[in-house]
Design a protein around this motif. Sequence first.
Motif, PDB file in Angstrom:
ATOM      1  N   VAL A 239       0.831  -1.199   0.000  1.00  0.00           N
ATOM      2  CA  VAL A 239       0.000   0.000   0.000  1.00  0.00           C
ATOM      3  C   VAL A 239       0.869   1.253   0.000  1.00  0.00           C
ATOM      4  CG1 VAL A 239      -1.679   1.320   1.361  1.00  0.00           C
ATOM      5  CG2 VAL A 239      -1.981  -1.137   1.051  1.00  0.00           C
ATOM      6  N   ALA A 240       1.951   1.248   0.775  1.00  0.00           N
ATOM      7  CA  ALA A 240       2.836   2.416   0.851  1.00  0.00           C
ATOM      8  C   ALA A 240       3.493   2.727  -0.495  1.00  0.00           C
ATOM      9  CB  ALA A 240       3.911   2.191   1.912  1.00  0.00           C
ATOM     10  N   LEU A 241       3.696   1.691  -1.299  1.00  0.00           N
ATOM     11  CA  LEU A 241       4.273   1.909  -2.628  1.00  0.00           C
ATOM     12  C   LEU A 241       3.239   2.401  -3.633  1.00  0.00           C
ATOM     13  CD1 LEU A 241       6.666  -1.154  -2.886  1.00  0.00           C
ATOM     14  CD2 LEU A 241       7.318   1.256  -3.002  1.00  0.00           C
ATOM     15  N   GLY A 242       1.975   2.421  -3.236  1.00  0.00           N
ATOM     16  CA  GLY A 242       0.919   2.886  -4.129  1.00  0.00           C
ATOM     17  C   GLY A 242       0.508   1.845  -5.151  1.00  0.00           C
ATOM     18  N   LEU A 243       0.803   0.585  -4.887  1.00  0.00           N
ATOM     19  CA  LEU A 243       0.405  -0.486  -5.794  1.00  0.00           C
ATOM     20  C   LEU A 243      -1.093  -0.737  -5.643  1.00  0.00           C
ATOM     21  CD1 LEU A 243       3.479  -2.803  -5.208  1.00  0.00           C
ATOM     22  CD2 LEU A 243       3.053  -1.333  -7.167  1.00  0.00           C
ATOM     23  N   PRO A 244      -1.728  -1.333  -6.666  1.00  0.00           N
ATOM     24  CA  PRO A 244      -3.186  -1.511  -6.630  1.00  0.00           C
ATOM     25  C   PRO A 244      -3.649  -2.289  -5.395  1.00  0.00           C
ATOM     26  CG  PRO A 244      -2.270  -2.238  -8.740  1.00  0.00           C
ATOM     27  CD  PRO A 244      -1.121  -1.898  -7.857  1.00  0.00           C
ATOM     28  N   PHE A 245      -4.681  -1.745  -4.764  1.00  0.00           N
ATOM     29  CA  PHE A 245      -5.224  -2.356  -3.556  1.00  0.00           C
ATOM     30  C   PHE A 245      -6.638  -1.834  -3.371  1.00  0.00           C
ATOM     31  CE2 PHE A 245      -5.299  -3.187   1.072  1.00  0.00           C
ATOM     32  CZ  PHE A 245      -4.797  -4.472   1.065  1.00  0.00           C
ATOM     33  N   LYS A 246      -7.576  -2.697  -2.990  1.00  0.00           N
ATOM     34  CA  LYS A 246      -8.967  -2.275  -2.818  1.00  0.00           C
ATOM     35  C   LYS A 246      -9.072  -1.191  -1.753  1.00  0.00           C
ATOM     36  CE  LYS A 246     -11.712  -6.103  -4.339  1.00  0.00           C
ATOM     37  NZ  LYS A 246     -12.987  -6.739  -4.104  1.00  0.00           N
TER      38      LYS A 246
END
Length: 128
Positions: free
Chosen positions: A94-101
């Motif tokens: 999430v901290a890397l800004g990768l896709p996550f709901k």
Amino acid sequence: MMIKLFEQSWPTKYYLLLVALVFADLVLGFGRAVVLHKFNSTIGLVGIIKHVMILLIPFMLYPFVAAIGYSGVADGIILFLVMSQGGSVLENWVALGLPFKAEWKNFFDDQKLAQKTQYGSTDESNHQ
């Protein structure tokens, strides 16, 4: 006899999952440090040592615990480590800004806020 126990006990599916999560956590943690410009070789080395210990201790102790008939307890401890590493992987993801709901992200943010409220801090300062 111990060599036979090592051969029978390893690799367990739980331990292999732990290895995969530790590797993913290391990769994502270093990526996070680079992207957020918080890379520090000392912190990185401490993180690597922690992750090696997370893998080494269960690897060395499992056959002995299995020999006395408590392999279920050892599996439980490994599953606890798997959950801990899974949370760390998700946090780095999430901290890397990768896709996550978004609703899952909100849930984890709420949990982190509750932890900060209850204990006065989060694990951010020690996490890599």
